[in-house]
Write an enzyme that holds these catalytic residues in place. Structure first.
Site, PDB file in Angstrom:
ATOM      1  N   CYS A   7       7.144  -3.224 -11.536  1.00 43.84           N
ATOM      2  CA  CYS A   7       8.319  -3.141 -10.682  1.00 43.84           C
ATOM      3  C   CYS A   7       8.781  -4.511 -10.187  1.00 43.84           C
ATOM      4  O   CYS A   7       8.014  -5.474 -10.158  1.00 43.84           O
ATOM      5  CB  CYS A   7       8.023  -2.235  -9.491  1.00 43.84           C
ATOM      6  SG  CYS A   7       9.519  -1.552  -8.737  1.00 43.84           S
ATOM      7  N   ASP A 128       2.424   5.589  -1.706  1.00 46.71           N
ATOM      8  CA  ASP A 128       2.327   4.171  -1.388  1.00 46.71           C
ATOM      9  C   ASP A 128       1.835   4.032   0.050  1.00 46.71           C
ATOM     10  O   ASP A 128       1.808   4.993   0.815  1.00 46.71           O
ATOM     11  CB  ASP A 128       3.707   3.522  -1.549  1.00 46.71           C
ATOM     12  CG  ASP A 128       3.656   2.018  -1.747  1.00 46.71           C
ATOM     13  OD1 ASP A 128       2.576   1.414  -1.557  1.00 46.71           O
ATOM     14  OD2 ASP A 128       4.709   1.438  -2.071  1.00 46.71           O
TER      15      ASP A 128
END
Length: 202
Positions: A7, A128
């Site tokens: 990412c 997360d």
């Protein structure tokens, strides 16, 4: 097999590195407060250079659905990843409007957060510790997951293989741990991908 998402790509070099490694997904960050922010125009240029076998994901924080739909319709991204306060209604509306997969990110701090992720109407969920914090959460909470998930937060080339072996997530997502001085480091990217696919000593 655990999927890999690299990412925060924002330079042509980042794309070149990714094309050599062939992760299943890459992420373009459209949140303007992020140091990894790219504009729609920048992302379009990067997308053209991306290997066609890699799925581009757009990362958003409380973005207008119209803006997300525009990027999806122009094939700049193929998946929308939502990191804000988007409701279940917002997710359903975006799915209906675009017909494209949606990933909803959850900040995990308790079993209640795990249950919320289990019940989300999103096509995928990402677990997360916070918005790009680079820190882990209590992975023992993963025992409560009843659906496939992406795992993010504090994953590194050094620990990701142990995570894959123990928890077998659908996907692993890394960004800050793949950088040196704020930019993607090809050696760290390669080490991460090799650890997921081949083991720690690959």
């Amino acid at each position: 097999m655990t999927n890999i998402k690299l990412c925060g790509l924002r330079r042509p070099d980042d794309i070149r590195y990714a094309n050599m490694l062939l992760p299943e997904y890459v992420g373009f960050v459209f949140a303007k407060k992020s140091s990894r922010y790219v504009s729609a125009e920048e992302a379009a240029l990067l997308r053209k250079q991306l290997d066609q076998g890699i799925i581009p994901v757009g990362v958003f924080v409380d973005e207008e659905p119209k803006a997300i739909a525009d990027l999806l319709s122009r094939d700049i991204i193929a998946v929308a990843q939502l990191h804000g306060q988007e409701s279940e209604k917002d997710i359903l509306k975006l799915q209906e409007k675009t017909g494209c997969p949606v990933i909803k990110a959850f900040c995990i701090g308790s079993s209640e957060d795990i249950e919320a992720a289990n019940e989300s109407p999103a096509d995928f969920v990402l677990l997360d510790s916070g918005k790009g914090s680079g820190k882990t959460f209590d992975w023992e909470l993963l025992k409560g997951m009843k659906r496939p998930y992406f795992l993010a937060g504090g994953l590194t080339p050094e620990n990701v293989r142990d995570v894959v072996d123990r928890w077998q997530p659908f996907g692993v997502d890394a960004s800050s741990s793949l950088e040196t001085d704020g930019y993607k480091d090809p050696a760290k990217m390669a080490a991460f991908v090799n650890a997921v696919r081949n083991g720690k000593d690959a």
